[in-house]
Enzyme design. Structure first.
Site, PDB file in Angstrom:
ATOM      1  N   CYS A   1      41.437  39.622  32.797  1.00  0.00           N
ATOM      2  CA  CYS A   1      42.638  39.746  31.957  1.00  0.00           C
ATOM      3  C   CYS A   1      43.727  38.783  32.443  1.00  0.00           C
ATOM      4  O   CYS A   1      44.406  38.153  31.637  1.00  0.00           O
ATOM      5  CB  CYS A   1      43.218  41.158  32.035  1.00  0.00           C
ATOM      6  SG  CYS A   1      42.005  42.468  32.019  1.00  0.00           S
ATOM      7  N   ASP A   2      43.927  38.681  33.755  1.00  0.00           N
ATOM      8  CA  ASP A   2      45.108  38.004  34.281  1.00  0.00           C
ATOM      9  C   ASP A   2      44.830  36.694  35.014  1.00  0.00           C
ATOM     10  O   ASP A   2      45.762  35.977  35.377  1.00  0.00           O
ATOM     11  CB  ASP A   2      45.856  38.955  35.244  1.00  0.00           C
ATOM     12  CG  ASP A   2      46.309  40.224  34.530  1.00  0.00           C
ATOM     13  OD1 ASP A   2      46.596  40.136  33.327  1.00  0.00           O
ATOM     14  OD2 ASP A   2      46.357  41.281  35.169  1.00  0.00           O
TER      15      ASP A   2
ATOM     16  N   CYS B   1      42.618  43.285  37.229  1.00  0.00           N
ATOM     17  CA  CYS B   1      41.659  42.708  36.280  1.00  0.00           C
ATOM     18  C   CYS B   1      41.743  41.185  36.250  1.00  0.00           C
ATOM     19  O   CYS B   1      42.649  40.617  35.635  1.00  0.00           O
ATOM     20  CB  CYS B   1      41.927  43.289  34.890  1.00  0.00           C
ATOM     21  SG  CYS B   1      40.889  42.548  33.629  1.00  0.00           S
TER      22      CYS B   1
END
Ligand code: NAP
Length: 307
Positions: free
Chosen positions: A136-137, A133
């Site tokens: 997200c990261d 992701c």
């Protein structure tokens, strides 16, 4: 024990649209969010193809607006995961970890989960250089070198997104053809920070104490193995439908997608499937929302005939 008219499992666009329609039909829907409230769109960036948003909308914003809309009409959202269902007779029995309850109809909208490559030490390196992701990261890779693997729209989107943060992005794909739409591929090709590596396969991730620091890649034309220095690898190779707990009560195709007839009906009367869980073909937010609408209207009709 309380018997709900409609229980919806999953809070992506399919589940939340089903909730909006069921709530507006006074069916008092209860929706279980599971471990990922909002579904896959909460891990994406800008959505440019959901009608009604001329200039696009961020995925998490779209999902929080859909949630608020479902709640406004009386949907009860429960932030727990359904672990088991017995649909052998009505009312159906459902369980979370410690609670049992019943439902006259159930709409399965559990979507799909990101697949991974199954690399050596993969579990150990997830979150330490391996990710599924970018939204997200990606933040952790500011001015670093990253790779994305996959040839679909997800891979293109992640590569473009990461190019705004990382100093360099490699797009690793195993064949010259792409599943991604042309506009997405063209955007990647035109991006000076992205370098395509084709046809290559990731064999393993190299790491030290702080996490991933390189990849061993196989050139699929020459069969030569090469080392590539990267700080992270984002796997964007598709998704696995979350259908396991429903298997006795639904038919699935060879990939695990729930088979439906007459729009969203499964083989068990009163049990409906909407969104990516029942859609191996389109898998779009808008098609998922459409299926959620259909499932709620079909559940309503079913309840009228089986009260
Ligand atoms: P996808 O279209 O199924 O593409 C998966 C890609 O991963 C393929 O290129 C596949 O390679 C590759 N792959 C699969 N297993 C692999 C493995 N073990 N090793 C290496 N490569 C592997 O999945 P997706 O990109 O997640 O897209 C899913 C759906 O969501 C699509 O319908 C897409 O249009 C949609 N989507 C839309 C948007 C958007 O419109 N903004 C964004 C994201 C996703 P092969 O091609 O060689 O099989």
């Amino acid at each position: 024990m309380e018997i709900h008219d409609v229980v919806i499992i999953g809070t992506g666009p399919a589940g939340l649209t089903a909730a909006i329609y069921a709530a507006r039909a006074s069916l008092n829907p209860v929706i279980y969010a599971g471990s990922m409230h909002g579904g896959q769109l909460t891990t994406t960036t800008e959505i440019e193809n959901f009608p009604g948003f001329e200039h696009g909308i961020m995925g998490p914003k779209l999902m929080s607006d859909m949630t608020a809309q479902a709640e406004r009409f009386g949907t009860k959202i429960i932030y727990e995961t359904i672990t088991k269902i017995d649909a052998s007779k009505r009312p159906f029995k459902l369980w979370t970890h410690d609670t049992e309850f019943q439902a006259q109809t159930v709409i399965i909208a559990t979507g799909a989960t990101a697949k991974t490559l199954g690399l050596p030490d993969e579990a150990k390196l997830m979150g330490r250089g391996l990710s599924t992701c970018a939204t997200c990261d990606g933040f952790f890779y500011k001015n670093k070198i990253v790779a994305v693997t996959g040839g679909g729209d997800s891979a293109m989107e992640e590569a473009n997104y990461l190019s705004k943060l990382a100093s360099k992005v490699y797009l690793i794909h195993r064949r010259p053809e792409f599943r991604a739409s042309k506009i997405m591929v063209d955007r990647v090709k035109a991006n000076p920070k992205i370098q395509m590596m084709i046809p290559y396969a990731v064999e393993r991730a190299l790491s030290d104490q702080s996490g991933v620091n390189g990849l061993m890649l196989k050139n699929l034309e020459s069969n030569k193995v090469e080392e590539l220095k990267v700080d992270g690898l984002f796997m964007a190779i598709g998704h696995k439908p979350n259908s396991d707990i429903f298997l006795p009560w639904v038919d699935v195709d060879s990939h695990g997608y729930i088979k439906t007839t007459n729009h969203t009906a499964t083989k068990t009367p009163g049990l409906f499937a909407a969104g990516d869980i029942g859609d191996p073909n389109f898998k779009q937010a808008i098609t998922a929302a459409g299926m959620g609408c259909q499932a709620a209207m079909q559940a309503q009709k079913y309840l009228e005939g089986h009260s």
